[in-house]
Design an enzyme around this catalytic site. Structure first.
Site, PDB file in Angstrom:
ATOM      1  N   LYS A 142      30.027-124.990  57.373  1.00 17.65           N
ATOM      2  CA  LYS A 142      30.382-124.752  59.124  1.00 17.65           C
ATOM      3  C   LYS A 142      31.533-124.994  59.392  1.00 17.65           C
ATOM      4  CE  LYS A 142      28.275-128.964  59.837  1.00 17.65           C
ATOM      5  NZ  LYS A 142      27.514-129.357  58.253  1.00 17.65           N
TER       6      LYS A 142
ATOM      7  N   ARG B  26      37.603-134.929  49.630  1.00 19.85           N
ATOM      8  CA  ARG B  26      37.017-135.956  50.921  1.00 19.85           C
ATOM      9  C   ARG B  26      36.234-137.028  50.106  1.00 19.85           C
ATOM     10  NH1 ARG B  26      33.898-132.971  55.236  1.00 19.85           N
ATOM     11  NH2 ARG B  26      32.285-134.183  55.089  1.00 19.85           N
TER      12      ARG B  26
ATOM     13  N   ARG C 205      24.040-134.411  65.827  1.00 17.08           N
ATOM     14  CA  ARG C 205      22.761-134.840  64.404  1.00 17.08           C
ATOM     15  C   ARG C 205      22.299-134.928  64.751  1.00 17.08           C
ATOM     16  NH1 ARG C 205      28.501-133.986  61.185  1.00 17.08           N
ATOM     17  NH2 ARG C 205      27.541-134.255  58.892  1.00 17.08           N
TER      18      ARG C 205
ATOM     19  N   ARG D  88      35.049-128.177  46.864  1.00 13.13           N
ATOM     20  CA  ARG D  88      36.200-128.345  48.065  1.00 13.13           C
ATOM     21  C   ARG D  88      37.123-129.450  48.044  1.00 13.13           C
ATOM     22  NH1 ARG D  88      32.208-129.167  53.094  1.00 13.13           N
ATOM     23  NH2 ARG D  88      32.090-130.792  52.919  1.00 13.13           N
TER      24      ARG D  88
ATOM     25  N   ARG E 172      23.357-137.980  52.688  1.00  5.40           N
ATOM     26  CA  ARG E 172      24.262-137.152  53.745  1.00  5.40           C
ATOM     27  C   ARG E 172      22.987-136.591  54.449  1.00  5.40           C
ATOM     28  NH1 ARG E 172      29.673-135.327  51.630  1.00  5.40           N
ATOM     29  NH2 ARG E 172      29.548-134.025  53.230  1.00  5.40           N
TER      30      ARG E 172
END
Ligand code: AMP
Length: 235
Positions: free
Chosen positions: A20, A167, A95, A134, A178
Site C-alpha cells: 500500500k 518496523r 480497516r 522491508r 496482523r
C-alpha cells in the site's frame, strides 16, 4: 479529477505487506493526489511521543488494531486539512466496518463520497518474504525493499539521507497476527465496496507488476492533471 469533474477519493486496501505504501508513493509521483497513511500517522505520533502515540505503540507492536475511535478522529483531522476540490487517497484506513461506516458518514455529510477502492491482491506466500526485506524512513513513510526497491545508499533514505529503520511489527510472529486481523476485520470491507460498484481488485506478486494496472486505471479517470504533469515534464 475523475471523469473530468469530481476529485479522486480513493482507498487502497490490501493485507499487511501488500504494498500500500509503495503504491501510494508511486501514485503521488504521477498524479496530483494527497495521501494519508494511517500507519505512517501512528508511527509519527509514536516518534513524537504524543498521547495517541503512547496509546497506539503497544497495539502496533503486538499486531493488534488501534481503537476505531482514535483512528476515526485521527483520519477526520487529516481529511479536514484537505480542500474539498483536491484529490486524496487513504492507505490503511478504514480497516474495520465501524471505521468504514464512520468514514462514509463524514464524507456523505460533506457530499464527497468515495469514488474508487483499489484492492491490492498479493498472494500470501510472497508477502512474508517482502516484509522481512522491508526498511522504512519513518518521518516520510517512504518504504524500501532490499530486493525490489533498494535505497541508493545502503541504509539511508534517498531524499533526506537519514537512516532507515526496520518496523518493530515486521517479524514473523506479529505478521501472523496482523494477517489474521486483516482476514477477520478488513476483508469484509471488500464486499461492502463491491456492492457499491466502486471496488477494483488488482493482482500481482510485486508492486512492479501491480503499479502499471493502477496507473492505467487512474489515467482513464484522471486525465487532466496527468496530462499536465506529462506536459510539464514531471512524469
Ligand atoms: P500499516 O503501516 O498500515 O501496516 O499499519 C501498522 C499498524 O498500525 C497496524 O498493524 C495497526 O496496529 C495500526 N493501524 C494502522 N492503521 C490502522 C487502522 N485503520 N485501524 C487500526 N489500527 C491501525
Amino acid at each position: 479529477m475523475v471523469d473530468g469533474h469530481a476529485p479522486l477519493r480513493l482507498l487502497l486496501i490490501g493485507s499487511p505487506g501488500a504494498g500500500k505504501g509503495t503504491q501510494s508513493s508511486r501514485i503521488q509521483d504521477s498524479f496530483d493526489v494527497n495521501s494519508i497513511s494511517s500507519g505512517d500517522l501512528l508511527r509519527r505520533n509514536i516518534a513524537l511521543g504524543t498521547d495517541i502515540g503512547v496509546q497506539a505503540a503497544k497495539e502496533m507492536k503486538n499486531g493488534a488494531l488501534v481503537s476505531d475511535k482514535v483512528m476515526v478522529k485521527l483520519i477526520d483531522q487529516e481529511l479536514n486539512k484537505i480542500g474539498s476540490q483536491q484529490s486524496w487517497l487513504l492507505d490503511g484506513f478504514p480497516r474495520t466496518m465501524t471505521q468504514a461506516q464512520a468514514l462514509d458518514h463524514t464524507l456523505e455529510s460533506s457530499n464527497q463520497p468515495l469514488n474508487l477502492v483499489i484492492h491490492l491482491n498479493v498472494p500470501e506466500n510472497v508477502i512474508l518474504q517482502r516484509i522481512m526485506d522491508r526498511w522504512v524512513h519513518i518521518p516520510s513513510g517512504r518504504v524500501y525493499n532490499m530486493t525490489y526497491n533498494p535505497p541508493k545508499r545502503a541504509g539511508l533514505d534517498d531524499v533526506t539521507g537519514e537512516p532507515l529503520e526496520r518496523r518493530p511489527d515486521d517479524n514473523p510472529e506479529t505478521f501472523k497476527i496482523r494477517l489474521q486481523k486483516h482476514h477477520e476485520l478488513t476483508e469484509p470491507l471488500l464486499d461492502y465496496y463491491k456492492q457499491r460498484n466502486i471496488l477494483v481488485s488488482l493482482a500481482g506478486n510485486t508492486s512492479d507488476e501491480i503499479y502499471p494496472q493502477i496507473r492505467q486505471l487512474l489515467q482513464s479517470r484522471f486525465k487532466p492533471e496527468e496530462e499536465e504533469k506529462v506536459e510539464a515534464g514531471v512524469v
